[in-house]
Scaffold this motif. Structure first.
Motif, PDB file in Angstrom:
ATOM      1  N   GLU A  25     -23.241  19.409  75.004  1.00 18.41           N
ATOM      2  CA  GLU A  25     -22.107  19.338  74.080  1.00 18.41           C
ATOM      3  C   GLU A  25     -22.557  18.943  72.674  1.00 18.41           C
ATOM      4  O   GLU A  25     -22.185  19.577  71.687  1.00 18.41           O
ATOM      5  N   HIS A  26     -23.392  17.903  72.572  1.00 17.28           N
ATOM      6  CA  HIS A  26     -23.799  17.411  71.264  1.00 17.28           C
ATOM      7  C   HIS A  26     -24.767  18.360  70.564  1.00 17.28           C
ATOM      8  O   HIS A  26     -24.680  18.557  69.351  1.00 17.28           O
ATOM      9  N   LYS A  59     -21.915  20.468  62.990  1.00 16.17           N
ATOM     10  CA  LYS A  59     -21.510  19.055  62.916  1.00 16.17           C
ATOM     11  C   LYS A  59     -22.714  18.192  62.527  1.00 16.17           C
ATOM     12  O   LYS A  59     -23.834  18.446  62.952  1.00 16.17           O
ATOM     13  N   GLN A 118     -20.852  12.719  62.211  1.00 19.02           N
ATOM     14  CA  GLN A 118     -19.586  13.190  62.775  1.00 19.02           C
ATOM     15  C   GLN A 118     -19.603  13.098  64.297  1.00 19.02           C
ATOM     16  O   GLN A 118     -18.616  12.690  64.916  1.00 19.02           O
ATOM     17  N   LEU A 119     -20.726  13.473  64.890  1.00 16.48           N
ATOM     18  CA  LEU A 119     -20.846  13.425  66.350  1.00 16.48           C
ATOM     19  C   LEU A 119     -20.784  11.984  66.850  1.00 16.48           C
ATOM     20  O   LEU A 119     -20.126  11.699  67.862  1.00 16.48           O
ATOM     21  N   ARG A 170     -24.280  22.864  57.802  1.00 17.79           N
ATOM     22  CA  ARG A 170     -24.533  21.509  58.292  1.00 17.79           C
ATOM     23  C   ARG A 170     -24.622  20.522  57.126  1.00 17.79           C
ATOM     24  O   ARG A 170     -24.131  19.407  57.205  1.00 17.79           O
ATOM     25  N   ARG A 188     -24.967  21.660  71.018  1.00 19.72           N
ATOM     26  CA  ARG A 188     -24.179  22.827  70.587  1.00 19.72           C
ATOM     27  C   ARG A 188     -23.370  22.498  69.331  1.00 19.72           C
ATOM     28  O   ARG A 188     -23.307  23.283  68.396  1.00 19.72           O
ATOM     29  N   ALA A 189     -22.735  21.325  69.316  1.00 20.45           N
ATOM     30  CA  ALA A 189     -21.917  20.934  68.162  1.00 20.45           C
ATOM     31  C   ALA A 189     -22.775  20.794  66.908  1.00 20.45           C
ATOM     32  O   ALA A 189     -22.364  21.206  65.819  1.00 20.45           O
ATOM     33  N   ALA A 190     -23.981  20.226  67.054  1.00 15.97           N
ATOM     34  CA  ALA A 190     -24.844  20.021  65.885  1.00 15.97           C
ATOM     35  C   ALA A 190     -25.421  21.324  65.364  1.00 15.97           C
ATOM     36  O   ALA A 190     -25.403  21.580  64.154  1.00 15.97           O
ATOM     37  N   ASP A 219     -22.164  24.549  65.683  1.00 12.02           N
ATOM     38  CA  ASP A 219     -20.897  24.312  65.002  1.00 12.02           C
ATOM     39  C   ASP A 219     -21.081  23.612  63.663  1.00 12.02           C
ATOM     40  O   ASP A 219     -20.120  23.397  62.942  1.00 12.02           O
ATOM     41  N   SER A 272     -17.160  10.770  66.659  1.00 10.88           N
ATOM     42  CA  SER A 272     -16.280  11.342  67.691  1.00 10.88           C
ATOM     43  C   SER A 272     -16.617  10.818  69.083  1.00 10.88           C
ATOM     44  O   SER A 272     -15.744  10.721  69.935  1.00 10.88           O
TER      45      SER A 272
END
Length: 193
Positions: A148-149, A158, A162-163, A48, A151-153, A156, A166
């Motif tokens: 979604e956010h 992110k 970046q979030l 991260r 999980r991405a942070a 993944d 996007s």
């Protein structure tokens, strides 16, 4: 009302504490136990901050090499093992940013410093492997946007910036969305204990 930690998570925390004590006493096998119990969490922190898988792997290697040398500095009366190790990993990743060892893709140092502090639930998300199923169940209870956010942070690697980019929203809005989602996630996890 939450009943406290589950026996499995309490056992995992105690096992990690004991492994830290064994490592401080020079037991090499303890490092392997600590690695198995913490590698996913610590790698996520490094990724991260550094924004590059290879750089995160290098930072994680630094963490465990330095841990071997400095395990006796851990004080169980001041912090849980995972909190101490998470701070250790965060500092190693930030050190790599400051010394210029990182290629492209990393967040600026001034953004890296507050990352773990803005997401206090990050420690709880991956501390114990046995909580993973409950975390995913609770995540499914959040609205799709929050799922979604988060999980991405946290899965993944992110960054909030970046979030926000996007999703085409201001950085503060993204932080608020994730913070509210994490509060709901925490409530769900505490209710399941």
């Amino acid at each position: 009302m939450a009943a406290g930690p589950t026996p499995a998570s309490a056992e995992a925390r105690e096992a990690l504490k004991l492994a830290m004590a064994r490592l401080a006493d020079g037991d090499r096998s303890a490092l392997e136990d600590i690695y198995r119990a913490t590698r996913v969490k610590l790698f996520g922190i490094c990724l991260r901050i550094l924004g590059d898988r290879k750089e995160a792997e290098d930072a994680l290697q630094d963490v465990y090499v330095n841990l071997w040398q400095k395990a006796d500095r851990y004080d169980p009366t001041r912090a849980s093992p995972i909190s101490w190790l998470a701070t250790f990993a965060r500092n190693r990743a930030i050190d790599r940013l400051r010394t210029g060892k990182v290629r492209g893709g990393a967040v600026p140092v001034e953004e890296a410093s507050p990352l773990p502090d803005e997401a206090p639930l990050a420690d709880a998300l991956l501390v114990d492997a046995e909580q993973t199923a409950q975390i995913h169940t609770c995540l499914k209870g959040l609205d799709e946007n929050a799922q979604e956010h988060i999980r991405a942070a946290f899965f993944d690697g992110k960054t909030y910036a970046q979030l926000a980019e996007s999703a085409d929203v201001p950085l503060g809005t993204m932080k608020s969305w994730i913070r509210r989602g994490l509060q709901k996630l925490r409530a769900c996890l505490e209710a399941s204990e």
